[in-house]
Design a protein around this motif. Sequence first.
Motif, PDB file in Angstrom:
ATOM      1  N   ALA A  28       0.801  -1.220   0.000  1.00  0.00           N
ATOM      2  CA  ALA A  28       0.000   0.000   0.000  1.00  0.00           C
ATOM      3  C   ALA A  28       0.836   1.273   0.000  1.00  0.00           C
ATOM      4  CB  ALA A  28      -0.937  -0.007   1.202  1.00  0.00           C
ATOM      5  N   THR A  29       2.137   1.188   0.316  1.00  0.00           N
ATOM      6  CA  THR A  29       2.970   2.394   0.313  1.00  0.00           C
ATOM      7  C   THR A  29       3.201   2.919  -1.095  1.00  0.00           C
ATOM      8  OG1 THR A  29       5.102   1.242   0.129  1.00  0.00           O
ATOM      9  CG2 THR A  29       4.171   1.540   2.363  1.00  0.00           C
ATOM     10  N   GLY A  30       3.075   2.048  -2.091  1.00  0.00           N
ATOM     11  CA  GLY A  30       3.313   2.452  -3.475  1.00  0.00           C
ATOM     12  C   GLY A  30       4.752   2.362  -3.909  1.00  0.00           C
ATOM     13  N   LEU A  31       5.681   2.079  -2.980  1.00  0.00           N
ATOM     14  CA  LEU A  31       7.085   1.897  -3.350  1.00  0.00           C
ATOM     15  C   LEU A  31       7.249   0.475  -3.876  1.00  0.00           C
ATOM     16  CD1 LEU A  31      10.058   2.651  -3.513  1.00  0.00           C
ATOM     17  CD2 LEU A  31      10.268   2.125  -1.070  1.00  0.00           C
ATOM     18  N   ALA A  32       7.450   0.345  -5.172  1.00  0.00           N
ATOM     19  CA  ALA A  32       7.525  -0.975  -5.796  1.00  0.00           C
ATOM     20  C   ALA A  32       8.740  -1.035  -6.712  1.00  0.00           C
ATOM     21  CB  ALA A  32       6.251  -1.268  -6.585  1.00  0.00           C
ATOM     22  N   LEU A  33       9.687  -1.887  -6.359  1.00  0.00           N
ATOM     23  CA  LEU A  33      10.878  -2.072  -7.173  1.00  0.00           C
ATOM     24  C   LEU A  33      10.620  -3.216  -8.147  1.00  0.00           C
ATOM     25  CD1 LEU A  33      13.664  -1.785  -4.430  1.00  0.00           C
ATOM     26  CD2 LEU A  33      12.701   0.011  -5.888  1.00  0.00           C
ATOM     27  N   ASP A  34      10.737  -2.934  -9.433  1.00  0.00           N
ATOM     28  CA  ASP A  34      10.450  -3.943 -10.451  1.00  0.00           C
ATOM     29  C   ASP A  34      11.545  -4.990 -10.559  1.00  0.00           C
ATOM     30  OD1 ASP A  34       8.016  -2.821 -11.164  1.00  0.00           O
ATOM     31  OD2 ASP A  34       8.929  -1.484 -12.647  1.00  0.00           O
ATOM     32  N   HIS A  35      12.730  -4.678 -10.058  1.00  0.00           N
ATOM     33  CA  HIS A  35      13.860  -5.613 -10.124  1.00  0.00           C
ATOM     34  C   HIS A  35      14.418  -5.807  -8.722  1.00  0.00           C
ATOM     35  CE1 HIS A  35      13.677  -5.219 -14.457  1.00  0.00           C
ATOM     36  NE2 HIS A  35      13.742  -3.912 -14.328  1.00  0.00           N
ATOM     37  N   GLY A  36      14.333  -7.037  -8.238  1.00  0.00           N
ATOM     38  CA  GLY A  36      14.765  -7.311  -6.878  1.00  0.00           C
ATOM     39  C   GLY A  36      16.216  -6.981  -6.613  1.00  0.00           C
ATOM     40  N   HIS A  37      17.058  -7.115  -7.645  1.00  0.00           N
ATOM     41  CA  HIS A  37      18.476  -6.829  -7.412  1.00  0.00           C
ATOM     42  C   HIS A  37      18.741  -5.345  -7.225  1.00  0.00           C
ATOM     43  CE1 HIS A  37      18.030  -6.598 -11.836  1.00  0.00           C
ATOM     44  NE2 HIS A  37      18.956  -5.664 -11.770  1.00  0.00           N
ATOM     45  N   ASP A  38      17.706  -4.501  -7.423  1.00  0.00           N
ATOM     46  CA  ASP A  38      17.851  -3.073  -7.146  1.00  0.00           C
ATOM     47  C   ASP A  38      17.585  -2.734  -5.677  1.00  0.00           C
ATOM     48  OD1 ASP A  38      18.472  -2.431  -9.769  1.00  0.00           O
ATOM     49  OD2 ASP A  38      16.394  -2.039 -10.332  1.00  0.00           O
ATOM     50  N   LEU A  39      17.102  -3.707  -4.890  1.00  0.00           N
ATOM     51  CA  LEU A  39      16.751  -3.398  -3.502  1.00  0.00           C
ATOM     52  C   LEU A  39      17.982  -3.017  -2.685  1.00  0.00           C
ATOM     53  CD1 LEU A  39      14.755  -3.218  -1.171  1.00  0.00           C
ATOM     54  CD2 LEU A  39      14.986  -5.701  -0.856  1.00  0.00           C
ATOM     55  N   LEU A  40      19.033  -3.804  -2.744  1.00  0.00           N
ATOM     56  CA  LEU A  40      20.230  -3.477  -1.972  1.00  0.00           C
ATOM     57  C   LEU A  40      20.804  -2.121  -2.379  1.00  0.00           C
ATOM     58  CD1 LEU A  40      22.430  -4.025   0.080  1.00  0.00           C
ATOM     59  CD2 LEU A  40      23.543  -5.540  -1.581  1.00  0.00           C
ATOM     60  N   PRO A  41      20.996  -1.824  -3.673  1.00  0.00           N
ATOM     61  CA  PRO A  41      21.457  -0.478  -4.038  1.00  0.00           C
ATOM     62  C   PRO A  41      20.503   0.622  -3.557  1.00  0.00           C
ATOM     63  CG  PRO A  41      21.756  -1.969  -5.886  1.00  0.00           C
ATOM     64  CD  PRO A  41      20.965  -2.720  -4.847  1.00  0.00           C
ATOM     65  N   HIS A  42      19.189   0.366  -3.615  1.00  0.00           N
ATOM     66  CA  HIS A  42      18.218   1.351  -3.139  1.00  0.00           C
ATOM     67  C   HIS A  42      18.419   1.617  -1.649  1.00  0.00           C
ATOM     68  CE1 HIS A  42      14.333   3.468  -2.959  1.00  0.00           C
ATOM     69  NE2 HIS A  42      14.152   2.836  -1.813  1.00  0.00           N
ATOM     70  N   VAL A  43      18.612   0.552  -0.881  1.00  0.00           N
ATOM     71  CA  VAL A  43      18.828   0.692   0.560  1.00  0.00           C
ATOM     72  C   VAL A  43      20.098   1.485   0.830  1.00  0.00           C
ATOM     73  CG1 VAL A  43      19.424  -0.594   2.652  1.00  0.00           C
ATOM     74  CG2 VAL A  43      17.524  -1.367   1.201  1.00  0.00           C
ATOM     75  N   LEU A  44      21.171   1.142   0.139  1.00  0.00           N
ATOM     76  CA  LEU A  44      22.440   1.854   0.352  1.00  0.00           C
ATOM     77  C   LEU A  44      22.332   3.327  -0.009  1.00  0.00           C
ATOM     78  CD1 LEU A  44      24.931  -0.850  -0.965  1.00  0.00           C
ATOM     79  CD2 LEU A  44      24.375  -0.309   1.414  1.00  0.00           C
ATOM     80  N   GLU A  45      21.602   3.628  -1.064  1.00  0.00           N
ATOM     81  CA  GLU A  45      21.407   5.017  -1.445  1.00  0.00           C
ATOM     82  C   GLU A  45      20.642   5.785  -0.364  1.00  0.00           C
ATOM     83  OE1 GLU A  45      19.326   7.640  -5.035  1.00  0.00           O
ATOM     84  OE2 GLU A  45      19.487   5.458  -5.211  1.00  0.00           O
ATOM     85  N   ARG A  46      19.604   5.143   0.203  1.00  0.00           N
ATOM     86  CA  ARG A  46      18.838   5.799   1.250  1.00  0.00           C
ATOM     87  C   ARG A  46      19.703   6.050   2.490  1.00  0.00           C
ATOM     88  NH1 ARG A  46      13.345   6.308   1.008  1.00  0.00           N
ATOM     89  NH2 ARG A  46      13.895   7.746   2.696  1.00  0.00           N
ATOM     90  N   LEU A  47      20.542   5.076   2.838  1.00  0.00           N
ATOM     91  CA  LEU A  47      21.359   5.218   4.035  1.00  0.00           C
ATOM     92  C   LEU A  47      22.472   6.246   3.868  1.00  0.00           C
ATOM     93  CD1 LEU A  47      21.647   1.476   5.109  1.00  0.00           C
ATOM     94  CD2 LEU A  47      20.177   3.233   6.107  1.00  0.00           C
ATOM     95  N   ARG A  48      22.926   6.407   2.640  1.00  0.00           N
ATOM     96  CA  ARG A  48      24.009   7.357   2.385  1.00  0.00           C
ATOM     97  C   ARG A  48      23.501   8.759   2.092  1.00  0.00           C
ATOM     98  NH1 ARG A  48      26.959   2.894  -1.482  1.00  0.00           N
ATOM     99  NH2 ARG A  48      28.021   1.738   0.186  1.00  0.00           N
ATOM    100  N   GLY A  49      22.181   8.876   1.841  1.00  0.00           N
ATOM    101  CA  GLY A  49      21.605  10.148   1.453  1.00  0.00           C
ATOM    102  C   GLY A  49      21.454  11.127   2.610  1.00  0.00           C
TER     103      GLY A  49
END
Length: 398
Positions: A377-398
């Motif tokens: 329900a949040t609407g955050l949907a990653l179409d490629h699972g291998h993008d999850l780790l890079p997405h997490v790292l980007e959020r933590l470094r941002g």
Amino acid sequence: MTKLLFLVADGMGDWPVAELGGRTPLEAAPTPHMDALARRCVAGTARTVPQGMPPGSDVANMSLMGFDPAAHHTGRGPIEAAAQGLELDPDDLVWRLNLVQVAGPGPADAMLDYSSGHISTAQSTPLVQDLQARLGDGTFTFVPGIQYRHLLVQRGGARAPEAGLDIRPPHDITGQPQGPDLERFAASPRLAELRRRAAELLGAPANATRANAIWPWGQGRPLLLPAFAQAFGLRGAVVSAVDLVRGLGRASGMEVAEVPGVTGLLDTNYQGKVDAALAFLARGGDFVFLHVEAPDECGHSGVVADKVEAVRRFDERVVGPVVRALEGADAAILVTCDHFTPLARRTHTPDPVPFLLWHPRLADHGLPAFSEANAAATGLALDHGHDLLPHVLERLRG
């Protein structure tokens, strides 16, 4: 640098279950620790199984570790061979080999149990060693593994007709006739003969287990993965009872923890896994992939109460202790599953998996509880699972 833990409950995702009043096991189980994280987090879904690929733990966990299965996946067997550190030639074909229980050798006979009653390693190892002693030759080598999960190495097989056989995983056909797969095995006379002779040996009176057949599947060339440290700039470790997850870690150069008493079932050594993860971080590690297999095994069994209990134990014995141990530290926790294992299907499905990312400074979403529906329900949907780790790292470094 922020420490990062991926807490992965294999197969935890599910569909609403009538027996649970239309709730999923994740919604029905008491999960106070995951729910507390969900109240201030980043949450969403990730599609860990690329379109057209089988929804297996091999593909899905490779995605969660940040590697694109479409580019790197060669088969289930090669990943588990990497876990054992087998020396292989580039043209070898590596099969995952289950010890299974079947109703009989004919096409109409059903696959009764993909795990031979969750045969123990102590019971299965002598059986596989005997198969190697009696049937192993210059082409086929039987390699003992853990419980019902073993390997069959076919020397030079990557260029042989067997490389193209499409054999279904035995956990996908529980209670179903073996027919279509027996026809595919028959396309390789030497593989069909190997299976026939193995059934004769396993049928001997000395074998007191349920294992009465071998089931080779998931074959492929040896696995090659990029180094995790170079790809993501993190010193990583894997904590798991399952060879395929350990193999992904070893193939990518991560440390693979040795934890006594891990079983991949409800009775696994949860505390030992948590202790190993925290010890690695204390030694200067940056990233831990802590994997728990029990929800998946309970999904395959189809027993509703067991899957609810598996989710409860994951929350109580993994998530809770990790949260308490890292209180006040610069650490982030991601909770997810690799794929769905719906009780209604008793096998894997490619549904996008729910995830939550918790860190003190991240509060994009406030969920009442962690569940499949709330995450979607949040609407955050990653179409490629291998993008999850890079997405997490980007959020933590941002």
